[in-house]
Design an enzyme around this catalytic site. Structure first.
Site, PDB file in Angstrom:
ATOM      1  N   ASN A   1       0.351  -1.320   0.201  1.00 17.76           N
ATOM      2  CA  ASN A   1      -0.165  -0.063  -0.068  1.00 17.76           C
ATOM      3  C   ASN A   1       0.884   1.032   0.175  1.00 17.76           C
ATOM      4  O   ASN A   1       0.938   2.111  -1.222  1.00 17.76           O
ATOM      5  CB  ASN A   1      -1.479   0.201   0.945  1.00 17.76           C
ATOM      6  CG  ASN A   1      -1.950   1.049   1.096  1.00 17.76           C
ATOM      7  OD1 ASN A   1      -2.208   1.718   0.601  1.00 17.76           O
ATOM      8  ND2 ASN A   1      -3.128   0.602   1.847  1.00 17.76           N
ATOM      9  N   ASP A   2       1.515   1.342   1.472  1.00 16.59           N
ATOM     10  CA  ASP A   2       2.400   2.648   1.258  1.00 16.59           C
ATOM     11  C   ASP A   2       3.066   2.787   0.168  1.00 16.59           C
ATOM     12  O   ASP A   2       3.359   4.112  -0.607  1.00 16.59           O
ATOM     13  CB  ASP A   2       3.144   2.781   2.181  1.00 16.59           C
ATOM     14  CG  ASP A   2       2.003   3.063   3.643  1.00 16.59           C
ATOM     15  OD1 ASP A   2       0.799   3.241   3.224  1.00 16.59           O
ATOM     16  OD2 ASP A   2       2.137   2.205   4.563  1.00 16.59           O
ATOM     17  N   VAL A   3       4.036   1.518  -0.255  1.00 18.77           N
ATOM     18  CA  VAL A   3       5.280   1.813  -1.293  1.00 18.77           C
ATOM     19  C   VAL A   3       5.095   2.109  -2.676  1.00 18.77           C
ATOM     20  O   VAL A   3       5.856   2.082  -3.338  1.00 18.77           O
ATOM     21  CB  VAL A   3       6.125   0.346  -1.347  1.00 18.77           C
ATOM     22  CG1 VAL A   3       6.259   0.353  -0.137  1.00 18.77           C
ATOM     23  CG2 VAL A   3       5.464  -0.575  -1.564  1.00 18.77           C
TER      24      VAL A   3
END
Lengths: 476, 109
Positions: free
Chosen positions: A402-404
């Site tokens: 998600n964040d990456v």
């Protein structure tokens, strides 16, 4: 062995002591060679062996040749007690490390780091009570650093294994600074006393405060900062061991501890760099979720894709890039990922993996997982390399990451992850995101990627979804 | 002030060694491929269990005929240190085994 070579300061220097010191030199060389070999894929296994051999050597020679300040050797009874303890601890360590699942590796490293920190704290605590000990500064430093490493690593362990949730509060930053200042003041106060050994009560308070600091320091860290914290705590344990080494003027401990401290610090900095974060902001705590962040296209339209549509899209692509994240580890879907890669390759699709350096919960977490599933090394492409190819990629499959892949890191200055390098999944012609639900990522922020026109969502557990997907592709 | 100067003087050799080992430590592990970050961290973590030497020295020179706080906590320190060392190296070995398995299979492909 007991032949006296020389006497200085009333201390007899025997052949045994000479051999002991020499064995420490050898152990230190083994540590350096071990770490060096560990940093290359072909030699890493040998590196682990040499480092372990160095440790073994130092332990054995210490057991049989160490003399205290009065020249007394370690007694035979004590040797037996120590060996029994080591045998028990060793068996326990082996069992734990063999039984644990590969996905739980980050927690386990954190747990073992905690035990090392606790051992340093105990040695510091006990040596402070030793009236012959004149190295009180390093004793207290070892105690404090070891305690912080212990409680911090235990919290990191708890958080990674999902036993402890996040605790975030704006004031914690100030509480942390206050405790840190208190630790420094108390340490100095104890040390400037004419008879510091009499201040045992203060040292217990110091011990408790250091433990509290470790807890409070790791508690608010919830975002992608976790790998950085583990690496930092690892380096602290090394420094604590080195401090204890100063108490005994023990070169094996000083050298081993410092190597780990230096290696851990460099790894920590490398990771900070990968996430565009300063070490200071990590240490002061509070990343992710705390600040709500300005979210770009919140409330946009989420488009789902059916399994059959996804399988057709994949099977008739030329180039597919898979971007794995922690969700892959949780679902234990690494073998299925490899299977899908093989099935797609069988249909003439070129498949690669885009590996973000901090995907998962530890640096290299994804590499370890995919290696376990026999994914060939050359298919794992690092972030910068894969970003050059993303534009010409037909489909990017985001598996539990998600964040990456969150474009907010590029275009939303208010976002907590703003500035962090990401894999530019959004630039591919199509993006399929496999996710359990619309939950937010580890950093706790919205991901505009999910609302883009070329993004389709495939909800469900990664393992089950992949299994069905592989089945569908096979029928085409 | 005098204490600080005395400290630096009496510890001058370990301090030299420490400063130089910091450089060595940095030098030795720079340029590590990210695939090895986790095993390297785990291996370094195992080496930090070198505190066990301190535990051995501590318990080794403690009177074990009476059960004292020092003895009990000292033994605990050895136990925890051993967990760190043995567990750490074993886990590192397990991680690296996966690379070995992969390399052995490659020629057959």
């Amino acid at each position: 062995m007991d032949k006296i070579l020389q006497t200085f300061n009333g201390f007899d220097f025997t052949v045994g002591s000479a051999i002991l010191e020499f064995s420490y030199l050898l152990a230190a060389i083994f540590f350096v060679v071990g770490l060096k070999l560990l940093s290359h894929p072909e030699t890493a296994r040998r590196g682990n062996f040499w480092a372990a051999a160095g440790m073994m050597l130092a332990m054995i020679t210490t057991l049989f040749l160490h003399q205290d300040g009065d020249g007394n050797r370690i007694g035979l009874m004590n040797v037996m007690v120590i060996v029994a303890t080591i045998a028990f601890g060793g068996a326990l360590g082996l069992v734990i490390s063999k039984r644990i699942k590969m996905t739980a590796m980050p927690e386990l490293v954190s747990f073992f780091n905690a035990t090392g920190g606790a051992a340093s704290a105990l040695v510091g605590l006990l040596e402070f009570g030793n009236p012959k000990n004149e190295s009180l500064l390093v004793t207290l430093l070892g105690l404090i650093i070891g305690s912080i490493a212990f409680s911090g690593s235990m919290i990191a362990y708890g958080k990674l294994s999902g036993k402890i949730g996040n605790l975030k509060a704006g004031f914690m930053k100030y509480v942390n600074i206050l405790i840190l200042a208190g630790l420094v003041v108390m340490t100095v106060y104890v040390l400037i006393q004419p008879f510091p050994h009499e201040y045992a009560i203060l040292v217990y308070i110091l011990f408790a405060a250091a433990l509290a600091y470790g807890i409070l320091f790791v508690m608010p860290i919830g975002g992608a900062d976790m790998p950085v914290v583990i690496s930092l705590l690892n380096s602290l344990t090394g420094i604590a061991a080195a401090m204890a080494g100063f108490i005994y003027h023990n070169l094996a401990m000083i050298l081993g501890g410092i190597f780990v401290g230096a290696a851990g610090s460099i790894l920590t900095l490398l990771m900070c760099k990968a996430m565009n974060r300063s070490l200071l902001s990590v240490v002061l705590g509070g990343f992710g979720g705390g600040s709500s962040g300005v979210v770009g296209e919140e409330g946009g339209v989420i488009k789902e894709i059916t399994l059959s549509d996804a399988s057709v899209l994949l099977a008739y692509s030329q180039k597919v890039v898979m971007v794995p994240g922690y969700g892959l580890a949780v679902a234990q879907a690494q073998h299925l990922t490899h299977e899908m890669e093989k099935v797609l390759e069988g249909k003439g699709v070129s498949v690669k993996y885009g590996i973000h350096p901090v995907a998962g919960r530890m640096p290299g977490h994804m590499n370890v997982l995919l290696a376990e599933a026999d994914v060939p090394y050359e298919k794992l492409v690092e972030m910068d390399e894969i970003n050059k190819e993303i534009g010409s990629t037909d489909v990017v499959i985001v598996i539990g990451a998600n964040d990456v892949v969150n474009p907010a890191a590029h275009d939303t200055p208010g976002s907590p992850i703003y500035g962090m390098p990401i894999i530019n999944a959004a630039q591919a012609k199509n993006v399929i995101v496999m996710k359990r639900g619309m939950g937010k990522g580890y950093a706790g922020i919205e991901n505009p990627l999910f609302f883009k026109d070329n993004t389709r969502m495939l909800f469900g557990n990664a393992k089950e979804t992949l299994q069905k997907l592989v089945g569908e592709i096979n029928t085409l | 002030m005098d204490e600080i100067i005395t400290f630096f003087y009496s510890f001058r050799e370990p301090i030299f060694i420490m400063v130089l080992s910091i450089f060595l430590g940095i030098e030795v592990i720079s340029n590590v491929p990210s695939v090895l970050h986790t095993p390297l961290m785990s291996g370094a973590n195992a080496i930090s269990g070198v505190i066990i030497i301190g535990g051995i020295i501590l318990v080794g020179h403690t009177d074990i005929s009476v059960i004292s706080v020092k003895l009990v906590l000292g033994i605990l320190a050895i136990l925890l240190g051993t967990l760190n060392v043995v567990g750490g190296f074993a886990v590192t070995g397990r991680m690296l085994d996966m690379f070995k398995k992969k390399r052995e299979k490659q020629p057959q492909n």
